[in-house]
Design a protein around this motif. Structure first.
Motif, PDB file in Angstrom:
ATOM      1  N   MET A  90       0.849  -1.189   0.000  1.00 55.40           N
ATOM      2  CA  MET A  90       0.000   0.000   0.000  1.00 55.40           C
ATOM      3  C   MET A  90       0.891   1.248   0.000  1.00 55.40           C
ATOM      4  N   THR A  91       0.515   2.272  -0.716  1.00 57.50           N
ATOM      5  CA  THR A  91       1.303   3.501  -0.799  1.00 57.50           C
ATOM      6  C   THR A  91       0.534   4.660  -0.181  1.00 57.50           C
ATOM      7  N   GLN A  92       1.230   5.763  -0.044  1.00 57.18           N
ATOM      8  CA  GLN A  92       0.578   6.959   0.498  1.00 57.18           C
ATOM      9  C   GLN A  92      -0.404   7.517  -0.525  1.00 57.18           C
ATOM     10  N   THR A  93      -1.509   8.000  -0.020  1.00 56.98           N
ATOM     11  CA  THR A  93      -2.501   8.640  -0.877  1.00 56.98           C
ATOM     12  C   THR A  93      -2.151  10.121  -0.997  1.00 56.98           C
ATOM     13  N   PRO A  94      -2.730  10.815  -1.967  1.00 61.22           N
ATOM     14  CA  PRO A  94      -2.504  12.267  -2.044  1.00 61.22           C
ATOM     15  C   PRO A  94      -2.940  12.989  -0.769  1.00 61.22           C
ATOM     16  N   LEU A  95      -3.950  12.469  -0.088  1.00 58.46           N
ATOM     17  CA  LEU A  95      -4.395  13.066   1.170  1.00 58.46           C
ATOM     18  C   LEU A  95      -3.311  12.894   2.249  1.00 58.46           C
ATOM     19  N   ASP A  96      -2.678  11.714   2.282  1.00 59.58           N
ATOM     20  CA  ASP A  96      -1.577  11.488   3.228  1.00 59.58           C
ATOM     21  C   ASP A  96      -0.445  12.486   2.975  1.00 59.58           C
ATOM     22  N   ARG A  97      -0.058  12.653   1.715  1.00 56.43           N
ATOM     23  CA  ARG A  97       1.032  13.570   1.367  1.00 56.43           C
ATOM     24  C   ARG A  97       0.677  15.006   1.758  1.00 56.43           C
ATOM     25  N   ALA A  98      -0.560  15.400   1.519  1.00 54.47           N
ATOM     26  CA  ALA A  98      -0.990  16.758   1.868  1.00 54.47           C
ATOM     27  C   ALA A  98      -0.958  16.956   3.388  1.00 54.47           C
ATOM     28  N   LEU A  99      -1.387  15.937   4.143  1.00 51.24           N
ATOM     29  CA  LEU A  99      -1.369  16.023   5.603  1.00 51.24           C
ATOM     30  C   LEU A  99       0.062  16.141   6.113  1.00 51.24           C
ATOM     31  N   ILE A 100       0.968  15.328   5.575  1.00 47.77           N
ATOM     32  CA  ILE A 100       2.375  15.384   5.973  1.00 47.77           C
ATOM     33  C   ILE A 100       2.940  16.772   5.710  1.00 47.77           C
ATOM     34  N   GLU A 101       2.708  17.290   4.521  1.00 43.37           N
ATOM     35  CA  GLU A 101       3.267  18.593   4.145  1.00 43.37           C
ATOM     36  C   GLU A 101       2.715  19.718   5.010  1.00 43.37           C
ATOM     37  N   GLU A 102       1.419  19.773   5.171  1.00 40.08           N
ATOM     38  CA  GLU A 102       0.821  20.857   5.959  1.00 40.08           C
ATOM     39  C   GLU A 102       1.236  20.786   7.421  1.00 40.08           C
ATOM     40  N   ALA A 103       1.257  19.577   7.983  1.00 35.85           N
ATOM     41  CA  ALA A 103       1.653  19.430   9.386  1.00 35.85           C
ATOM     42  C   ALA A 103       3.107  19.841   9.577  1.00 35.85           C
ATOM     43  N   ALA A 104       3.991  19.414   8.671  1.00 39.83           N
ATOM     44  CA  ALA A 104       5.415  19.738   8.799  1.00 39.83           C
ATOM     45  C   ALA A 104       5.681  21.219   8.582  1.00 39.83           C
ATOM     46  N   LYS A 105       4.944  21.852   7.696  1.00 40.86           N
ATOM     47  CA  LYS A 105       5.124  23.294   7.451  1.00 40.86           C
ATOM     48  C   LYS A 105       4.745  24.114   8.677  1.00 40.86           C
ATOM     49  N   LYS A 106       3.701  23.682   9.375  1.00 48.12           N
ATOM     50  CA  LYS A 106       3.178  24.491  10.469  1.00 48.12           C
ATOM     51  C   LYS A 106       3.832  24.214  11.817  1.00 48.12           C
ATOM     52  N   SER A 107       4.467  23.076  11.966  1.00 45.63           N
ATOM     53  CA  SER A 107       5.070  22.722  13.249  1.00 45.63           C
ATOM     54  C   SER A 107       6.532  23.146  13.284  1.00 45.63           C
ATOM     55  N   ALA A 108       6.963  23.673  14.405  1.00 47.03           N
ATOM     56  CA  ALA A 108       8.366  24.086  14.553  1.00 47.03           C
ATOM     57  C   ALA A 108       9.265  22.907  14.886  1.00 47.03           C
ATOM     58  N   LEU A 109       8.686  21.836  15.426  1.00 47.94           N
ATOM     59  CA  LEU A 109       9.454  20.657  15.810  1.00 47.94           C
ATOM     60  C   LEU A 109       8.869  19.409  15.177  1.00 47.94           C
ATOM     61  N   VAL A 110       9.739  18.450  14.893  1.00 46.09           N
ATOM     62  CA  VAL A 110       9.312  17.105  14.527  1.00 46.09           C
ATOM     63  C   VAL A 110      10.032  16.153  15.473  1.00 46.09           C
ATOM     64  N   TRP A 111       9.423  14.998  15.722  1.00 52.19           N
ATOM     65  CA  TRP A 111      10.065  13.967  16.524  1.00 52.19           C
ATOM     66  C   TRP A 111      10.575  12.925  15.553  1.00 52.19           C
ATOM     67  N   VAL A 112      11.863  12.633  15.634  1.00 51.50           N
ATOM     68  CA  VAL A 112      12.500  11.720  14.691  1.00 51.50           C
ATOM     69  C   VAL A 112      13.036  10.519  15.451  1.00 51.50           C
ATOM     70  N   ARG A 113      12.781   9.340  14.866  1.00 53.27           N
ATOM     71  CA  ARG A 113      13.318   8.098  15.418  1.00 53.27           C
ATOM     72  C   ARG A 113      14.094   7.403  14.308  1.00 53.27           C
ATOM     73  N   GLY A 114      15.323   7.111  14.601  1.00 50.74           N
ATOM     74  CA  GLY A 114      16.154   6.361  13.671  1.00 50.74           C
ATOM     75  C   GLY A 114      16.590   5.099  14.374  1.00 50.74           C
TER      76      GLY A 114
END
Length: 180
Positions: A1-25
């Motif tokens: 299963m792949t990301q939908t255009p709605l998933d991509r839009a949610l990722i982009e908008e959330a990342a643009k508006k948030s000053a921090l992201v939590w990253v796990r490697g």
């Protein structure tokens, strides 16, 4: 299963508006806890700078060129987890076109830099600039329970035993207020 255009839009908008992201490697075979990192959203990816003096640490997260990471973005208004997505890590070569474009964006968001005029030169010399590009895998389901983790060990402390005279001092203060 792949990301939908709605998933991509949610990722982009959330990342643009948030000053921090939590990253796990992953550092070797051992998973590392999520870490809050400041970032910018630039040309379809989260861009980070770190691993230099005075910059955020990235290497202990296991973020290597060609590796994978998991990115969680919070809601700006409520602060709760909004979306979690898998990412491909790409390390940008200093001085390249992609590196220069990312650094131009990052410079504007870097707060309290000691050398704002020469920050790009310092980053090229001493730091790593990474792009976390959304992978084609689907956005992760949000867990129903808490993901709270205990804080990492640190020599810093704010709790100490109460001074012996404090209860008497507080009791006196209470009596003085009652007498007013």
């Amino acid at each position: 299963m792949t990301q939908t255009p709605l998933d991509r839009a949610l990722i982009e908008e959330a990342a643009k508006k948030s000053a921090l992201v939590w990253v796990r490697g992953a550092a070797g075979a051992q998973a590392v806890a999520d870490r809050a990192l400041w970032h910018v959203w630039h040309e379809g990816a989260v861009c980070l700078v770190g691993d230099g003096p005075g910059e955020q640490p990235l290497s202990d997260l296991g973020l290597v060129d060609g590796g994978a990471a998991t990115v969680t973005v919070r809601s700006k208004d409520k602060g709760g987890r909004l979306v979690t997505w898998p990412a491909r890590v790409a390390e940008l070569a200093p001085g390249g076109e992609a590196w220069t474009a990312a650094v131009d964006e990052l410079k504007g968001k870097r707060l309290n830099a000691p050398d704002t005029e020469r920050i790009a030169e310092r980053w090229a010399r001493e730091c790593r600039v990474l792009r976390l590009e959304p992978a084609s895998a689907p956005v992760e389901e949000l867990p129903s329970g808490s993901l709270a983790a205990p804080p990492p060990p640190s020599p810093a402390t704010t709790r100490r035993p109460m001074p012996a005279g404090l209860p008497k001092l507080l009791a006196r203060r209470g009596r003085a207020r009652k007498g007013r």
